[in-house]
Motif scaffolding. Structure first.
Motif, PDB file in Angstrom:
ATOM      1  N   GLU A  13      26.272   6.803  22.334  1.00 50.41           N
ATOM      2  CA  GLU A  13      25.120   6.420  23.147  1.00 50.41           C
ATOM      3  C   GLU A  13      24.787   7.466  24.202  1.00 50.41           C
ATOM      4  O   GLU A  13      23.640   7.559  24.653  1.00 50.41           O
ATOM      5  CB  GLU A  13      25.372   5.062  23.820  1.00 50.41           C
ATOM      6  N   GLU A  14      25.769   8.242  24.617  1.00 50.29           N
ATOM      7  CA  GLU A  14      25.537   9.252  25.650  1.00 50.29           C
ATOM      8  C   GLU A  14      25.006  10.569  25.090  1.00 50.29           C
ATOM      9  O   GLU A  14      24.689  11.490  25.849  1.00 50.29           O
ATOM     10  CB  GLU A  14      26.831   9.496  26.427  1.00 50.29           C
ATOM     11  N   ALA A  17      18.601  13.135  24.315  1.00 52.33           N
ATOM     12  CA  ALA A  17      17.794  14.352  24.397  1.00 52.33           C
ATOM     13  C   ALA A  17      18.112  15.160  25.642  1.00 52.33           C
ATOM     14  O   ALA A  17      18.182  16.399  25.606  1.00 52.33           O
ATOM     15  CB  ALA A  17      16.305  13.990  24.350  1.00 52.33           C
ATOM     16  N   ALA A  18      18.306  14.480  26.761  1.00 52.04           N
ATOM     17  CA  ALA A  18      18.597  15.186  28.009  1.00 52.04           C
ATOM     18  C   ALA A  18      19.914  15.937  27.913  1.00 52.04           C
ATOM     19  O   ALA A  18      20.022  17.093  28.371  1.00 52.04           O
ATOM     20  CB  ALA A  18      18.637  14.189  29.171  1.00 52.04           C
ATOM     21  N   TRP A  19      20.916  15.293  27.303  1.00 52.75           N
ATOM     22  CA  TRP A  19      22.219  15.974  27.185  1.00 52.75           C
ATOM     23  C   TRP A  19      22.122  17.174  26.251  1.00 52.75           C
ATOM     24  O   TRP A  19      22.641  18.255  26.558  1.00 52.75           O
ATOM     25  CB  TRP A  19      23.298  15.020  26.680  1.00 52.75           C
ATOM     26  N   ILE A  36      15.819  13.454  19.894  1.00 51.66           N
ATOM     27  CA  ILE A  36      16.831  13.806  18.895  1.00 51.66           C
ATOM     28  C   ILE A  36      17.077  12.609  17.984  1.00 51.66           C
ATOM     29  O   ILE A  36      16.791  11.466  18.346  1.00 51.66           O
ATOM     30  CB  ILE A  36      18.168  14.233  19.539  1.00 51.66           C
ATOM     31  N   GLU A  37      17.613  12.896  16.805  1.00 60.34           N
ATOM     32  CA  GLU A  37      18.089  11.863  15.899  1.00 60.34           C
ATOM     33  C   GLU A  37      19.474  12.263  15.406  1.00 60.34           C
ATOM     34  O   GLU A  37      19.721  13.437  15.106  1.00 60.34           O
ATOM     35  CB  GLU A  37      17.149  11.687  14.712  1.00 60.34           C
TER      36      GLU A  37
END
Length: 352
Positions: A13-14, A17-19, A36-37
């Motif tokens: 879950e973490e 896209a930001a990560w 992202i996927e």
């Protein structure tokens, strides 16, 4: 080991896209990840998943990839496997660029202490038509020879190079990972897999005695080299032209090159192919090392060491848990190494 400033994900879950944007920004300054996927999850020593990236890029140079592979520790055995994650991150941060062998490109390698984690974003090899090798699809003789060429290059690396010398350590982690299988063996005799090979091999005293003999050979031999440490065929991949290369660098370090060569050859070839071509392939490896400038011993002088080295594959696969590898991979490898133990009379060669 360098710590990352980017907080690493501790769950799927973490991974957002930001990560991904933060992680890739060191390699691609100016990247803006919109979404992202994640798919193609696989589980084993580590968690792996393909990440498809929708991004824009304002930087110069090569464009960011549209897909990468995430490799990290979301498994229940995370704490046990953490040392191996650190070793592989260290390889991509410091070692890979110094070596002549083929390996996946790395776009991010990060570690952190609290909570402990290590994470990689690697090249998506399938986007270049690469396929991942598995024990249930044995290699051809020519494909095996290609892998041996890569091992010859790796083993010919000058470990006295000042940059490498300060980074390298013996492959103690590989020995640690097989200790239970080589010393506390009775519990593995209860597994169905144990009887995929000859029952005469299930001699606990000989297996325990062989453990010490094997590691004295690997660490005590005068020829200490840079080795991969875990060259089973499932840690290799193949290009469309049949070239074989290695990945999963969680056990690299220094040791006798005999750690890598039989472990790869025996596990990669179907039994009839191995029996028919084993000696010639081994001679081919020795000749490649000579071509690369290393004075190698004669075949007859190292063949007994080869016979002894079969032991490592035997103890590795007798007790490899089915959460590390698929059951069919464990079975295929164990059966091949059992046959090799008999063919080479390995216990006798070890003097146990």
């Amino acid at each position: 080991m360098e710590m990352t400033k980017t907080r690493l994900p501790m769950s799927v879950e973490e991974v957002n896209a930001a990560w991904v944007q933060d992680a890739l920004s060191g390699h691609f300054p100016g990247i803006q990840v919109k979404s992202i996927e994640l798919d193609n999850f696989s589980h084993g020593a580590a968690t792996r998943a393909r990440v498809t990236i929708d991004a824009s890029y304002s930087g110069s140079g090569a464009q960011p990839p549209k897909t990468v592979w995430l490799k990290t520790g979301f498994e229940g055995h995370h704490d046990f496997a953490m040392p191996n994650y650190l070793i592989e991150n260290d390889f991509y941060q410091h070692i890979r660029e110094l070596l002549p062998v083929r390996s996946p490109e790395c776009f991010f390698a990060g570690t952190q202490d609290d909570p402990p984690q290590a994470t990689l974003l690697l090249e998506d090899l399938s986007a270049k038509g690469m396929t991942f090798c598995v024990p249930t699809r044995p290699l051809t003789v020519d494909q095996c020879a290609s892998g041996l060429e890569q091992l010859a290059l790796l083993h010919s690396t000058d470990i006295e190079n000042p940059t490498l010398k300060r980074l390298l350590k013996p492959i103690e982690g590989v020995r640690y990972a097989t200790t239970e299988r080589g010393t506390q063996v009775e519990r593995f005799f209860k597994w169905t897999r144990a009887y995929a090979g000859p029952v005469c091999l299930l001699d606990a005293d000989r297996i325990r005695a062989g453990f010490d003999v094997y590691w004295k050979m690997i660490f005590g031999n005068a020829q200490q080299n840079l080795v991969h440490g875990d060259t089973h065929v499932g840690n290799s991949y193949m290009a469309p032209n049949g070239e074989v290369s290695f990945l999963d660098w969680q056990g690299y370090g220094t040791g006798y090159w005999m750690q890598d060569v039989p472990y790869f050859m025996i596990g990669a070839l179907d039994l009839p192919e191995r029996r028919a071509n084993e000696k010639e392939l081994f001679k081919y490896y020795l000749a490649k090392r000579e071509e690369l400038g290393t004075r190698m011993p004669a075949f007859d002088d190292v063949w007994d060491d080869y016979r002894r080295a079969v032991y490592f594959g035997f103890i590795t696969w007798i007790g490899n848990e089915d959460f590390w590898q698929l059951p069919e991979n464990n079975m295929a490898q164990y059966a091949r190494f059992c046959a090799a133990m008999i063919d080479h009379d390995t216990f006798k060669a070890m003097g146990v």
